[in-house]
Write an enzyme that holds these catalytic residues in place. Sequence first.
Site, PDB file in Angstrom:
ATOM      1  N   CYS A 208      22.335  19.293  38.625  1.00  0.00           N
ATOM      2  CA  CYS A 208      23.208  18.774  37.600  1.00  0.00           C
ATOM      3  C   CYS A 208      22.504  17.529  36.995  1.00  0.00           C
ATOM      4  O   CYS A 208      22.198  17.406  35.711  1.00  0.00           O
ATOM      5  CB  CYS A 208      24.477  18.264  38.397  1.00  0.00           C
ATOM      6  SG  CYS A 208      25.312  17.186  37.107  1.00  0.00           S
TER       7      CYS A 208
ATOM      8  N   CYS B 210      23.003  19.851  34.009  1.00  0.00           N
ATOM      9  CA  CYS B 210      24.338  19.412  33.130  1.00  0.00           C
ATOM     10  C   CYS B 210      23.716  18.097  32.311  1.00  0.00           C
ATOM     11  O   CYS B 210      24.056  18.018  31.233  1.00  0.00           O
ATOM     12  CB  CYS B 210      25.440  19.034  33.993  1.00  0.00           C
ATOM     13  SG  CYS B 210      25.704  20.068  35.319  1.00  0.00           S
TER      14      CYS B 210
ATOM     15  N   LYS C 277      20.884  18.591  30.037  1.00  0.00           N
ATOM     16  CA  LYS C 277      21.078  19.737  29.059  1.00  0.00           C
ATOM     17  C   LYS C 277      22.164  18.847  27.886  1.00  0.00           C
ATOM     18  O   LYS C 277      22.024  19.121  26.843  1.00  0.00           O
ATOM     19  CB  LYS C 277      21.981  20.528  29.735  1.00  0.00           C
ATOM     20  CG  LYS C 277      22.235  21.796  28.734  1.00  0.00           C
ATOM     21  CD  LYS C 277      23.843  21.684  28.262  1.00  0.00           C
ATOM     22  CE  LYS C 277      24.947  21.257  29.447  1.00  0.00           C
ATOM     23  NZ  LYS C 277      25.341  22.264  30.330  1.00  0.00           N
TER      24      LYS C 277
ATOM     25  N   TYR D 114      26.298  31.097  29.954  1.00  0.00           N
ATOM     26  CA  TYR D 114      26.443  29.688  29.838  1.00  0.00           C
ATOM     27  C   TYR D 114      25.020  28.915  29.432  1.00  0.00           C
ATOM     28  O   TYR D 114      24.792  28.554  28.045  1.00  0.00           O
ATOM     29  CB  TYR D 114      26.836  28.777  31.060  1.00  0.00           C
ATOM     30  CG  TYR D 114      28.377  28.894  31.530  1.00  0.00           C
ATOM     31  CD1 TYR D 114      28.941  27.592  31.254  1.00  0.00           C
ATOM     32  CD2 TYR D 114      28.960  29.742  32.203  1.00  0.00           C
ATOM     33  CE1 TYR D 114      30.539  27.655  31.786  1.00  0.00           C
ATOM     34  CE2 TYR D 114      29.904  29.581  32.573  1.00  0.00           C
ATOM     35  CZ  TYR D 114      30.890  28.723  32.344  1.00  0.00           C
ATOM     36  OH  TYR D 114      32.120  28.520  32.909  1.00  0.00           O
TER      37      TYR D 114
ATOM     38  N   GLU E 187      23.914  27.872  25.510  1.00  0.00           N
ATOM     39  CA  GLU E 187      23.815  26.186  25.562  1.00  0.00           C
ATOM     40  C   GLU E 187      22.313  26.225  24.998  1.00  0.00           C
ATOM     41  O   GLU E 187      22.151  25.194  24.057  1.00  0.00           O
ATOM     42  CB  GLU E 187      24.100  25.767  26.702  1.00  0.00           C
ATOM     43  CG  GLU E 187      25.453  25.579  27.039  1.00  0.00           C
ATOM     44  CD  GLU E 187      25.760  25.146  28.428  1.00  0.00           C
ATOM     45  OE1 GLU E 187      27.005  24.796  28.550  1.00  0.00           O
ATOM     46  OE2 GLU E 187      24.735  24.779  29.262  1.00  0.00           O
TER      47      GLU E 187
ATOM     48  N   HIS F 210      48.532  13.181  15.296  1.00  0.00           N
ATOM     49  CA  HIS F 210      48.315  13.540  13.962  1.00  0.00           C
ATOM     50  C   HIS F 210      47.229  12.498  13.163  1.00  0.00           C
ATOM     51  O   HIS F 210      47.788  11.294  13.444  1.00  0.00           O
ATOM     52  CB  HIS F 210      49.475  13.983  13.060  1.00  0.00           C
ATOM     53  CG  HIS F 210      49.193  14.150  11.747  1.00  0.00           C
ATOM     54  ND1 HIS F 210      48.710  15.762  11.498  1.00  0.00           N
ATOM     55  CD2 HIS F 210      49.318  13.742  10.521  1.00  0.00           C
ATOM     56  CE1 HIS F 210      48.573  15.972  10.321  1.00  0.00           C
ATOM     57  NE2 HIS F 210      48.777  14.703   9.771  1.00  0.00           N
TER      58      HIS F 210
ATOM     59  N   GLU G  36      46.311  19.166  17.867  1.00  0.00           N
ATOM     60  CA  GLU G  36      47.650  19.020  17.604  1.00  0.00           C
ATOM     61  C   GLU G  36      48.118  20.381  17.152  1.00  0.00           C
ATOM     62  O   GLU G  36      49.361  20.976  17.546  1.00  0.00           O
ATOM     63  CB  GLU G  36      48.096  18.278  16.585  1.00  0.00           C
ATOM     64  CG  GLU G  36      47.778  18.541  14.890  1.00  0.00           C
ATOM     65  CD  GLU G  36      48.046  17.866  13.963  1.00  0.00           C
ATOM     66  OE1 GLU G  36      49.358  17.557  13.779  1.00  0.00           O
ATOM     67  OE2 GLU G  36      47.091  17.174  13.279  1.00  0.00           O
TER      68      GLU G  36
HETATM   69  P1  NDP Z   1      25.606  33.472  33.858  1.00  0.00           P
HETATM   70  O1  NDP Z   1      25.741  34.341  35.136  1.00  0.00           O
HETATM   71  O2  NDP Z   1      26.503  32.601  33.231  1.00  0.00           O
HETATM   72  O3  NDP Z   1      24.636  34.415  32.791  1.00  0.00           O
HETATM   73  C1  NDP Z   1      23.722  35.204  33.202  1.00  0.00           C
HETATM   74  C2  NDP Z   1      23.468  35.922  31.807  1.00  0.00           C
HETATM   75  O4  NDP Z   1      22.139  36.625  32.078  1.00  0.00           O
HETATM   76  C3  NDP Z   1      24.624  37.153  31.790  1.00  0.00           C
HETATM   77  O5  NDP Z   1      24.681  36.995  30.399  1.00  0.00           O
HETATM   78  C4  NDP Z   1      23.983  38.361  32.241  1.00  0.00           C
HETATM   79  O6  NDP Z   1      24.277  39.403  31.622  1.00  0.00           O
HETATM   80  C5  NDP Z   1      22.456  38.320  31.809  1.00  0.00           C
HETATM   81  N1  NDP Z   1      21.717  38.934  32.952  1.00  0.00           N
HETATM   82  C6  NDP Z   1      21.718  39.082  34.238  1.00  0.00           C
HETATM   83  N2  NDP Z   1      20.663  39.992  34.550  1.00  0.00           N
HETATM   84  C7  NDP Z   1      19.896  40.326  33.321  1.00  0.00           C
HETATM   85  C8  NDP Z   1      18.881  41.073  33.129  1.00  0.00           C
HETATM   86  N3  NDP Z   1      18.371  41.844  34.391  1.00  0.00           N
HETATM   87  N4  NDP Z   1      18.397  41.421  32.022  1.00  0.00           N
HETATM   88  C9  NDP Z   1      18.951  40.695  30.842  1.00  0.00           C
HETATM   89  N5  NDP Z   1      20.075  40.048  31.037  1.00  0.00           N
HETATM   90  C10 NDP Z   1      20.520  39.746  32.156  1.00  0.00           C
HETATM   91  O7  NDP Z   1      24.133  32.592  34.289  1.00  0.00           O
HETATM   92  P2  NDP Z   1      23.697  31.258  33.684  1.00  0.00           P
HETATM   93  O8  NDP Z   1      21.987  31.591  34.226  1.00  0.00           O
HETATM   94  O9  NDP Z   1      23.862  31.076  32.226  1.00  0.00           O
HETATM   95  O10 NDP Z   1      24.448  30.327  34.485  1.00  0.00           O
HETATM   96  C11 NDP Z   1      24.659  30.161  35.580  1.00  0.00           C
HETATM   97  C12 NDP Z   1      25.698  29.467  36.278  1.00  0.00           C
HETATM   98  O11 NDP Z   1      25.380  28.003  35.942  1.00  0.00           O
HETATM   99  C13 NDP Z   1      26.925  29.900  35.373  1.00  0.00           C
HETATM  100  O12 NDP Z   1      27.498  31.041  35.804  1.00  0.00           O
HETATM  101  C14 NDP Z   1      27.721  28.595  35.589  1.00  0.00           C
HETATM  102  O13 NDP Z   1      28.409  28.813  36.504  1.00  0.00           O
HETATM  103  C15 NDP Z   1      26.760  27.583  35.780  1.00  0.00           C
HETATM  104  N6  NDP Z   1      26.404  26.667  34.620  1.00  0.00           N
HETATM  105  C16 NDP Z   1      27.573  25.903  33.994  1.00  0.00           C
HETATM  106  C17 NDP Z   1      27.384  25.388  32.914  1.00  0.00           C
HETATM  107  C18 NDP Z   1      28.566  24.455  32.258  1.00  0.00           C
HETATM  108  O14 NDP Z   1      29.468  24.450  32.946  1.00  0.00           O
HETATM  109  N7  NDP Z   1      28.493  24.287  31.271  1.00  0.00           N
HETATM  110  C19 NDP Z   1      26.144  25.244  32.103  1.00  0.00           C
HETATM  111  C20 NDP Z   1      25.121  26.100  32.681  1.00  0.00           C
HETATM  112  C21 NDP Z   1      25.336  26.835  33.843  1.00  0.00           C
HETATM  113  P3  NDP Z   1      25.713  40.280  32.071  1.00  0.00           P
HETATM  114  O15 NDP Z   1      26.854  39.426  31.735  1.00  0.00           O
HETATM  115  O16 NDP Z   1      25.695  41.477  31.091  1.00  0.00           O
HETATM  116  O17 NDP Z   1      25.757  40.364  33.566  1.00  0.00           O
END
Ligand code: NDP
Length: 461
Positions: free
Chosen positions: A43, A48, A51, A180, A184, A438, A443
């Site tokens: 984080c 977080c 970022k 995510y 982002e 407002h 709202e």
């Molecule tokens: P996510 O699990 O959110 O997303 C991973 C992405 O990668 C998905 O779109 C997935 O596709 C894709 N993917 C997975 N494997 C492959 C592959 N082999 N080839 C191509 N695409 C692939 O992970 P993140 O890394 O973005 O984030 C990890 C976690 O960190 C999040 O789930 C969240 O909990 C946390 N996080 C929270 C944030 C916030 O609160 N703002 C900010 C950043 C992270 P598919 O959907 O098809 O499986």
Amino acid sequence: MADFDYDLFVIGAGSGGVRAARLAALGGARVAVAEEYRVGGTCVVRGCIPKKFMVYAAEFAQAFKTARGYGWTIGETSFDWPAFLRAKDIEIARLSGIYVRNLENAGAELIHSRAELVDAHTIRLVGQDRTVTADTVLIATGGWPTLPPGVPGIEHAITSNEAFHLPELPRRVLVVGGGYIAVEFAGIFNGLGVETTLLYRGPNILRGFDDDVRTHLAGELERRGITVILGCQHERLERTETGVVSHLSSGHSVETDQVMFATGRAPNTAGLGLEAAGVTLNAAGAVAVDKFSRTSVANIWAVGDVTDRINLTPVAIREAVAFVETAFRDNPQSFDHQHVASAVFSQPPVGSVGLTEAEARHGGRRVDVYKSVFRPMKGTFYGGEERTLMKLVVEQASGRILGCHVVGPDAPEIIQMAAIPIRMGVTKAQWDATCAVHPTAAEELVTMREPWIPAGLSQGG
Ligand code: NDP
């Protein structure tokens, strides 16, 4: 009782580990926390917080545009990436220092070392050539970005870890993933003036979010200049003299200066000695825990991303608090993982709590959907085309609001407040009885009177 060096030994000084260490120490326990890198964890150090600074930096692109619309003369603008990085690193060091001081003030001992379990009560401090013992052990080692296996040339790609320290801002970037981190960072790069492409293998970004949110956000990303390529993935990557070429499953190739994979994160369990201690992992390779965060070994507990439940900082913190109550205060508590709101700091951002429409309809439950898509007032003034989405999913039988989803400026701030009544079980009638503030965008959430009727469906379908 056996004589241990510590009452609690925490492995990992991220959000969950630090909170547990502090609370247990403040309660009088003899606590040590080991960290092999910097205190603060994902984080603070590479997630977080940095970022969000990058998001703030990137948002100025839109702010300049808006300012012009409001009559300001904005001269030529440029972004100094090295200056930003220096300021960001100073602030991260300050925040990490606060974590260190908080631990010290609570009376916990911070050990700058990698720690590995020798058995359920013995911990080896790698590099210090010694072992220590503890009555209770907490594993809070977090997660780490993963790259998909078997993609030739993947070594030319970076992950979010490296994106925080790029020596220079690329001119063109390809961000891979639809979660995510991918959306982002696509927003960050785009806002900073980088020609940005987002590549996702599925039919629409942000799988797991409400379908309207996914479609709306994809449209808004494109409106802001991001090229979104769906249903496609890498065959291979190739470094050339002019950049990195992504050869895609569609047969196309895209050349950029940087390719960033944001394709998920894996729990940090390797080499921790979990097997030696008898700790069981689940099928996804995360530490398996019960609802109290206790592992298969009675004196070993785990919280945060290493358990792969909901991988969010505030969740790790709440799991840590519940752990300390349970293990040290004779007050068994488990964190309720229902109704955890989350925000995606895309541009525009997303705020979401509760069920998606599809989840709510699952099993034939009858729901009403209230939906509003509008141009926020700040944009209409100068002819901005950006649109905000607000959506409520309401159970017909009880009138309870099951889900709230917002895409637009301030969505994360709005959803934090919406999460409170929704978690308490608010009905749409109670929600609507709240007088609007407002003029605001929020709202709109308390003034949506008529259920939205999907084309081809009768009301209540
Ligand atoms: P996510 O699990 O959110 O997303 C991973 C992405 O990668 C998905 O779109 C997935 O596709 C894709 N993917 C997975 N494997 C492959 C592959 N082999 N080839 C191509 N695409 C692939 O992970 P993140 O890394 O973005 O984030 C990890 C976690 O960190 C999040 O789930 C969240 O909990 C946390 N996080 C929270 C944030 C916030 O609160 N703002 C900010 C950043 C992270 P598919 O959907 O098809 O499986």
